[in-house]
Design a protein around this motif. Structure first.
Motif: not given
Lengths: 453, 358, 175
Positions: C124-147
């Motif tokens: 659910a997170i897109i973004g290339a290296a050194k670029q600001i990442h973004n979350v695709i709301r529709e795909a995020c399950t809110g599991c918090g692994a990224c946090v």
């Protein structure tokens, strides 16, 4: 009631004329919005929704220049020469929705009626909620528009005849409509008993045709289509005059209003302004958008008038007083009052205990939220609120389920991708190694034993 | 101008009936007034005292339980249901019963019959009948000590003071002469002795069509009870289904069996006007809480009450069966409600969606 | 007395035989519960329940070793579904459910390190290296692994804002 949001096509600061397109519908069940006044767009953002939550809603604010200059319209002298599809297209473009309260796009209904070969158009003049009289007024004063609008709709859906159901406590409306329809035998005026909820589609269809709409089915499946009298008048304006839906008739009533009455109000004007126009005798204790039986509570009057608002009621404290709810005594009043044959007391008992599936088992989905049960309850139990709560919870649960499923599909796709990546990496590594060994073998440095490892 | 302020959201409808639980209870009590006054006249001061004691005990029992639960007793008592329970109980007791019958009955009714289930609306059984049956089983002697009518202004009737003695200390020897049996009890006893109805009814206790006969307050004034019941139907407090079904449930088997063997079976008229048939049909079985919700369910329930009443009166050990019949059918109410439901619009009776073609 | 003893013995033998036969011929081949439970779980293998993945959690649930309320991302809906499948009653008030959560990236702190997008179970997170990442709301399950993976604490979880169509009437207060 809340379809897909429309996308703005104007910019802040832009000058607009009355009837100019402000926002375009994007999805199927959605309607465009037009400027109700001429003036300048001052804001595109959120305003408080006319909704009990008091949450925000996307809106375009237009400041009037007080000239009310119309945009160039495209009137049609003979709508019956148009193709039915063209009528549907023009109705959709004019943003006409059901004005009885459901605000379902009228053109979507036309297409449905055409597809399912509807033979009868039912014109709903069965306005039945107390306090409201906007439909009565429309029938009395604009009967020709209603009848012609109904005939245009008949043409659009290919219906053979139209039944206009008018409650028998509205003799003036009935007389005016009879005169307007005299030249058109296919438009039949039918008195119906003034008994709430006669304005509900299902009840009106049963009274007029004797047919019951099967559960989970649409009225069109029994060959009828229902449109409100105000919607018919709006279709008339959209086709004959080429005017999009930018105003509607609204009843201003309630004991706190100094001069109650019906007024044509531009859509989007503030409820407070409408009340001020009619005068307030005192600060209302309760504001309601719609009728007292099915209307929506407003937290304050700084909300815009929306297309589905047939009335604005300003209640005094005495009118607004709600008796304290008591325990259910199982008197069965709600069961006798329910026009759908449901058991409100059982559904509420299950919801109260947190058993939403139990309530679904008592056919919660068939409830039309008419409010009859809560009205007659001697214990004043807020039955409709129980049902609304349960429906909200159930749809939230369904959304959560869909979300979980979608997440699972994505997770599986990712695992598959990771596996594929790993396999490909391994294959590449194996190939490289093979190439290396082959190259070494060619140079003759590799011993035979090593190849077997 | 600004209008209104933020308030807690309340869903529609924003209008309500003027009907209330309190109004319903008041109507039922008002419908009981004529029969009760007639009973007071017929049985004199002891009946008045017993009525007061029963009503007070029922209300006290309710108040006690509410206090235990930490709820505001005054507002709940204000709905009138506890008073009505005590009143109905009093109408089903022997009018000259001692004070503790009223106290025990009233407490049984509201404490065991109602509050232990969770209060108004939660009880499975009719509280007044729970009280009466508990008394009948615990104190069979006092509960079947009927007296012959002795109108309140009669010279032989006990005055307010003498009546107090009867209520406090039990039946006084001076009034032994008035002790009597109710008609159903008399017929049953005689039958048990082998005397058939053709002979026993000749010496039956004094019968008068207007109700001057031994029995409870609610038993004697049958016609006034009917009048109160019809008034409640007219005011739409109750519907006709349960009373009519229950009375037919008694009358039809009674008429049939009486036609077969008049010497063994009492006639339908006697059955309807004796015991608590009318009180039961119009005031007891129609209790909202313990009866089914749908008209068809109510007909099944009423018929069951009637037939069971007849069966108990005719073949069981007790001469009177309304209380038992109502309690038995109360226990079936949830079953009736789960099987007999109204047809939902757009669906057939089993709940499946109708065919669009129909 | 012998008649009683014999008849009871016979009864016991007959019924016991019947039970034995029934157990053999009506036996359920395998326990389908585990697969069904796994189908109810989100399947994002986020590990917040303390098990390695959803399959292990389902196995523990089937053995009765885990509470029906074990899945934080699933929230109330999943807990209810599990409890219904297991036929048990649970206290839903214990389930911490502030409604669905969504991850968001604080753009001013994000360094574009790509660690979050690598652990996201649903991509659910897109973004290339050194670029600001973004979350695709529709795909995020809110599991918090990224946090937990974010080195600059640029990712957090926020409740999904309630909108008018998704607003729910409050349950009336019980009187």
């Amino acid at each position: 009631m809340w379809g897909g949001a429309a996308r703005p096509v104007v910019l802040v600061g832009q000058k607009v004329l009355k009837g100019q397109l402000l926002a375009q519908s994007q999805v199927h069940i959605s309607a465009p919005i037009h400027a109700p006044v001429s003036g300048r767009v001052t804001a595109i953002g959120e305003v408080t929704a006319p909704h009990p939550s008091g949450l925000g809603l996307a809106a375009i604010t237009v400041e009037s220049d007080d000239t009310d200059r119309w945009i160039e319209t495209d009137p049609v002298a003979d709508p019956f020469a148009l193709a039915p599809e063209e009528i549907a297209r023009r109705t959709a473009a004019a943003g006409v929705v059901g004005l009885g309260g459901a605000t379902f796009p009228a053109a979507v209904k036309f297409a449905l009626g055409k597809r399912l070969a509807v033979h009868t158009l039912i014109v709903n003049g069965g306005e039945c909620e107390p306090y409201l009289s906007s439909d009565d007024r429309i029938m009395r004063d604009f009967a020709e528009q209603v009848v012609e609008g109904a005939r245009i709709i008949m043409h659009a859906i290919g219906a053979r005849d139209a039944l206009v159901g008018i409650e028998d406590n509205k003799p003036e409306a009935m007389a005016a409509m009879a005169v307007a329809a005299a030249a058109f035998p296919e438009v039949k005026i039918r008195p119906v008993p003034a008994r709430y909820p006669m304005g509900s589609d299902k009840q009106l269809i049963e009274t007029l045709t004797g047919k019951e709409v099967p559960a989970d089915a649409r009225a069109a499946e029994v060959g009828v289509l229902v449109h409100n009298v105000s919607t018919c008048a709006a279709v008339y304006k959209a086709i004959r005059l080429g005017q999009p839906l930018v105003e509607r008739i609204v009843t201003i009533n309630g004991a706190a209003v100094a001069e109650p009455g019906n007024i044509f109000a531009p859509l989007g004007c503030l409820v407070d302004d409408l009340l001020a126009y009619c005068g307030l005798k005192e600060v209302p204790a309760r504001l309601i958008l719609g009728g007292p039986m099915m209307g929506t509570l407003l937290l304050h009057g700084r909300v815009p008038l929306v297309k589905g608002a047939s009335g604005i009621l300003a209640f005094t404290a005495a009118e607004a007083a709600v008796p304290e709810a008591g325990p259910c005594i199982r008197c069965g009043s709600c069961t006798r009052a329910c026009p759908m044959g449901l058991l409100p007391l059982e559904m509420a008992a299950h919801i109260r205990a947190g058993d939403l599936d139990g309530a679904v088992g008592y056919s919660l989905s068939d409830c039309i939220s008419c409010g009859c049960c809560a009205y007659v309850c001697p214990s004043h139990i807020p039955l409709v609120q129980y049902f609304s709560h349960a429906r909200g919870e159930l749809s939230a649960r369904e959304r959560a389920r869909l979300r979980t499923e979608a997440g699972k599909r994505l997770a599986e796709a990712r695992l598959a991708r990771l596996e594929r990546d790993a396999r490909e990496k391994a294959e590449v590594a194996a190939r490289r190694k093979a190439e290396r060994t082959a190259a070494k073998a060619r140079s003759g440095t590799v011993k035979p034993e090593e190849e077997t490892t | 101008m600004s209008s209104g302020s933020i308030e807690k959201p309340v869903a529609a409808p924003y209008a309500a009936t003027s009907n209330s639980v309190r109004r319903v209870m008041v109507i039922v009590m008002a419908a009981l007034v004529p029969a009760t006054l007639f009973g007071f006249w017929l049985y004199g001061w002891p009946a008045v005292y017993l009525w007061m004691i029963s009503v007070a005990a029922a209300a006290l029992g309710e108040a006690f339980c509410l206090r235990l639960m930490g709820r505001d007793a005054r507002t709940v008592l204000g709905d009138g249901s506890a008073w009505l329970t005590g009143w109905l109980l009093a109408l089903s007791l022997p009018p000259w019963a001692p004070w503790w019958i009223g106290v025990c009955g009233g407490l049984f009714a509201t404490v065991l019959g109602k509050q232990v289930f969770g209060g108004l609306g939660q009880n499975l059984f009719n509280p007044a009948m729970v009280g009466r049956v508990a008394l009948l089983i615990s104190f069979p002697v006092q509960m079947t000590a009927w007296v012959a009518p002795l109108p309140i202004f009669d010279a032989a009737a006990p005055g307010p003071i003498a009546a107090l003695a009867i209520t406090l200390k039990g039946m006084q020897p001076a009034f032994d002469a008035v002790a009597s049996a109710s008609l159903l009890g008399f017929a049953k006893t005689e039958m048990a002795r082998g005397v058939d109805l053709a002979h026993s009814l000749l010496q039956a206790p004094l019968q008068a069509w207007y109700g001057s006969r031994p029995g409870s307050l609610g038993e004697t004034a049958s016609w006034l009870i009917v009048a109160g019941g019809v008034a409640m139907i007219c005011l739409r407090t109750i519907t006709w289904h349960i009373p009519v079904a229950m009375l037919l449930g008694i009358a039809v088997p009674a008429a049939l069996l009486h036609a077969v063997d008049p010497a063994r079976y009492l006639d339908a008229g006697t059955h309807l006007l004796s015991g608590g048939a009318m009180l039961g049909a119009f005031f007891i079985a129609t209790d909202y809480v313990t009866s089914p919700n749908t008209p068809r369910g109510q007909i099944v329930f009423g018929t069951g009450c009637g037939v069971l009443t007849y069966v108990i009166r005719t073949w069981a050990g007790y001469p009177e069966g309304v209380a038992f019949a109502v309690l038995l059918m109360n226990s079936l109410t949830p079953v009736i409600d789960s099987y007999i439901k109204p047809r939902i619009y757009g669906r057939d009776r089993r709940g499946a969606a109708l065919e669009p073609g129909k | 007395m012998w008649i009683a003893v014999l008849s009871l013995t016979f009864l016991g033998l007959a019924l016991g035989t019947l039970l034995g036969v029934a157990a053999r011929y009506l036996a359920v081949e395998e326990n389908p519960l585990e697969a069904e439970l796994q189908a109810l779980l989100p399947g994002s293998q986020c590990g917040q329940c303390g098990f390695v993945g959803c399959a292990q959690a389902a196995a523990a649930l089937a053995r009765g070793e885990a509470a029906a309320t074990l899945c934080p991302p699933g929230g109330r809906a999943v807990a209810e579904a599990i409890a219904a499948r297991l036929g048990i009653k649970i206290d839903l008030s214990a389930v911490q459910d502030d409604g669905p959560l969504l991850a968001f990236v604080a753009e001013e702190i994000c360094t574009g390190c790509c660690r979050c997008s690598k652990v996201c179970p649903t991509d659910a997170i897109i973004g290339a290296a050194k670029q600001i990442h973004n979350v695709i709301r529709e795909a995020c399950t809110g599991c918090g692994a990224c946090v937990e993976r974010c080195p600059t604490e640029a990712i957090g979880l926020l409740p999904v804002p309630v909108t008018v169509p998704h607003w729910i009437w409050p349950k009336p207060a019980i009187t």
